[in-house]
Design an enzyme around this catalytic site. Structure first.
Site, PDB file in Angstrom:
ATOM      1  N   HIS A   7      -9.884   7.000  -3.591  1.00 16.18           N
ATOM      2  CA  HIS A   7     -10.614   6.199  -4.587  1.00 16.18           C
ATOM      3  C   HIS A   7     -11.686   7.054  -5.263  1.00 16.18           C
ATOM      4  O   HIS A   7     -11.865   7.009  -6.477  1.00 16.18           O
ATOM      5  CB  HIS A   7     -11.353   5.025  -3.917  1.00 16.18           C
ATOM      6  CG  HIS A   7     -10.494   4.027  -3.226  1.00 16.18           C
ATOM      7  ND1 HIS A   7     -10.735   3.587  -1.954  1.00 16.18           N
ATOM      8  CD2 HIS A   7      -9.378   3.353  -3.643  1.00 16.18           C
ATOM      9  CE1 HIS A   7      -9.836   2.682  -1.606  1.00 16.18           C
ATOM     10  NE2 HIS A   7      -8.993   2.536  -2.613  1.00 16.18           N
ATOM     11  N   LYS A  56      -7.626 -13.089   2.615  1.00 17.78           N
ATOM     12  CA  LYS A  56      -7.403 -11.739   3.147  1.00 17.78           C
ATOM     13  C   LYS A  56      -8.387 -11.444   4.281  1.00 17.78           C
ATOM     14  O   LYS A  56      -9.562 -11.798   4.189  1.00 17.78           O
ATOM     15  CB  LYS A  56      -7.613 -10.727   2.004  1.00 17.78           C
ATOM     16  CG  LYS A  56      -6.588  -9.620   1.978  1.00 17.78           C
ATOM     17  CD  LYS A  56      -6.643  -8.870   0.667  1.00 17.78           C
ATOM     18  CE  LYS A  56      -6.005  -7.507   0.775  1.00 17.78           C
ATOM     19  NZ  LYS A  56      -5.999  -6.801  -0.497  1.00 17.78           N
ATOM     20  N   ARG A 110      -0.244   6.946  -6.399  1.00 22.09           N
ATOM     21  CA  ARG A 110      -0.032   7.929  -5.336  1.00 22.09           C
ATOM     22  C   ARG A 110       1.421   8.337  -5.208  1.00 22.09           C
ATOM     23  O   ARG A 110       1.731   9.461  -4.828  1.00 22.09           O
ATOM     24  CB  ARG A 110      -0.467   7.330  -3.987  1.00 22.09           C
ATOM     25  CG  ARG A 110      -1.935   7.222  -3.826  1.00 22.09           C
ATOM     26  CD  ARG A 110      -2.302   6.329  -2.672  1.00 22.09           C
ATOM     27  NE  ARG A 110      -2.038   4.943  -2.996  1.00 22.09           N
ATOM     28  CZ  ARG A 110      -2.486   3.916  -2.294  1.00 22.09           C
ATOM     29  NH1 ARG A 110      -3.173   4.130  -1.209  1.00 22.09           N
ATOM     30  NH2 ARG A 110      -2.222   2.690  -2.669  1.00 22.09           N
TER      31      ARG A 110
HETATM   32  P1  ADP Z   1      -5.671  -2.879  -3.561  1.00 24.70           P
HETATM   33  O1  ADP Z   1      -6.122  -3.895  -2.583  1.00 24.70           O
HETATM   34  O2  ADP Z   1      -5.642  -3.342  -5.001  1.00 24.70           O
HETATM   35  O3  ADP Z   1      -4.447  -2.091  -3.158  1.00 24.70           O
HETATM   36  P2  ADP Z   1      -7.149  -0.527  -2.919  1.00 24.70           P
HETATM   37  O4  ADP Z   1      -8.591  -0.566  -2.575  1.00 24.70           O
HETATM   38  O5  ADP Z   1      -6.202  -0.183  -1.821  1.00 24.70           O
HETATM   39  O6  ADP Z   1      -6.871  -1.903  -3.566  1.00 24.70           O
HETATM   40  O7  ADP Z   1      -6.880   0.475  -4.131  1.00 24.70           O
HETATM   41  C1  ADP Z   1      -7.501   0.371  -5.366  1.00 24.70           C
HETATM   42  C2  ADP Z   1      -6.924   1.388  -6.330  1.00 24.70           C
HETATM   43  O8  ADP Z   1      -7.099   2.695  -5.814  1.00 24.70           O
HETATM   44  C3  ADP Z   1      -5.425   1.264  -6.601  1.00 24.70           C
HETATM   45  O9  ADP Z   1      -5.185   1.583  -7.957  1.00 24.70           O
HETATM   46  C4  ADP Z   1      -4.810   2.320  -5.733  1.00 24.70           C
HETATM   47  O10 ADP Z   1      -3.573   2.778  -6.253  1.00 24.70           O
HETATM   48  C5  ADP Z   1      -5.872   3.385  -5.855  1.00 24.70           C
HETATM   49  N1  ADP Z   1      -5.833   4.310  -4.739  1.00 24.70           N
HETATM   50  C6  ADP Z   1      -5.957   4.038  -3.431  1.00 24.70           C
HETATM   51  N2  ADP Z   1      -5.851   5.162  -2.684  1.00 24.70           N
HETATM   52  C7  ADP Z   1      -5.640   6.169  -3.556  1.00 24.70           C
HETATM   53  C8  ADP Z   1      -5.388   7.583  -3.430  1.00 24.70           C
HETATM   54  N3  ADP Z   1      -5.327   8.196  -2.237  1.00 24.70           N
HETATM   55  N4  ADP Z   1      -5.234   8.281  -4.555  1.00 24.70           N
HETATM   56  C9  ADP Z   1      -5.255   7.672  -5.763  1.00 24.70           C
HETATM   57  N5  ADP Z   1      -5.442   6.362  -5.958  1.00 24.70           N
HETATM   58  C10 ADP Z   1      -5.628   5.625  -4.874  1.00 24.70           C
END
Ligand code: ADP
Length: 151
Positions: free
Chosen positions: A17, A41, A90
């Protein structure tokens, strides 16, 4: 003013993130990290903790804000007057999932979704992997920013 939101659960904030946020802010005037609140959730970290990890990680960048939201992402965009949704990609699984959401959001509003590919070396990182490592007592420090490590 080009304002984007970066929506997610951030349970917790990871280096994946962090990377997308720092690269995303170069494209917009303001980036709102939109922490989702979903009553159905189960989270590992409380909403307050999830917000604190992000706020502290970007304390020096005044163009990055942190807000919470419930309900449709496009409604939140309307509320804060954001024209763009930033998302990270990803792998092909993310692409298929994100494509459906982006098309839906585009049907619901004028909003544009902007995708950034994960930097090399960070594509394996996800909040769910971090939570698994934490639950099993492993060293998760290489997967998260300092502000999460301190917990
Ligand atoms: P959600 O509950 O919407 O999946 P997340 O907190 O897991 O929320 O992710 C939020 C955003 O961050 C999403 O667009 C996800 O694809 C992106 N994201 C999460 N981990 C990574 C990573 N390692 N690299 C790039 N983007 C990421």
């Amino acid at each position: 003013m080009r304002r984007a939101i970066f929506p997610g659960s951030f349970d917790p904030l990871t280096l994946g993130h962090h990377d997308i946020i720092l690269r995303g802010i170069t494209l917009f005037d303001e980036l709102i990290i939109a922490v989702g609140v979903n009553a159905d959730k189960k989270y590992m970290f409380t909403l307050e903790q999830r917000i604190e990890f992000i706020t502290k990680a970007f304390i020096t960048e005044s163009r990055i804000k942190v807000l919470t939201y419930e309900g449709l992402t496009v409604d939140f965009c309307d509320k804060v007057n954001a024209g763009f949704i930033l998302r990270g990609l990803r792998n092909p699984g993310d692409f298929e999932f994100e494509k459906a959401i982006a098309h839906t959001n585009r049907k619901l509003s004028e909003i544009e979704t902007v995708f950034l590919l994960t930097s090399s070396g960070k594509s394996f990182i996800s909040s769910s992997i971090v939570r698994d490592v934490i639950r099993n007592g492993g060293d998760y420090s290489i997967l998260v920013p300092d502000t999460v490590r301190a917990k």
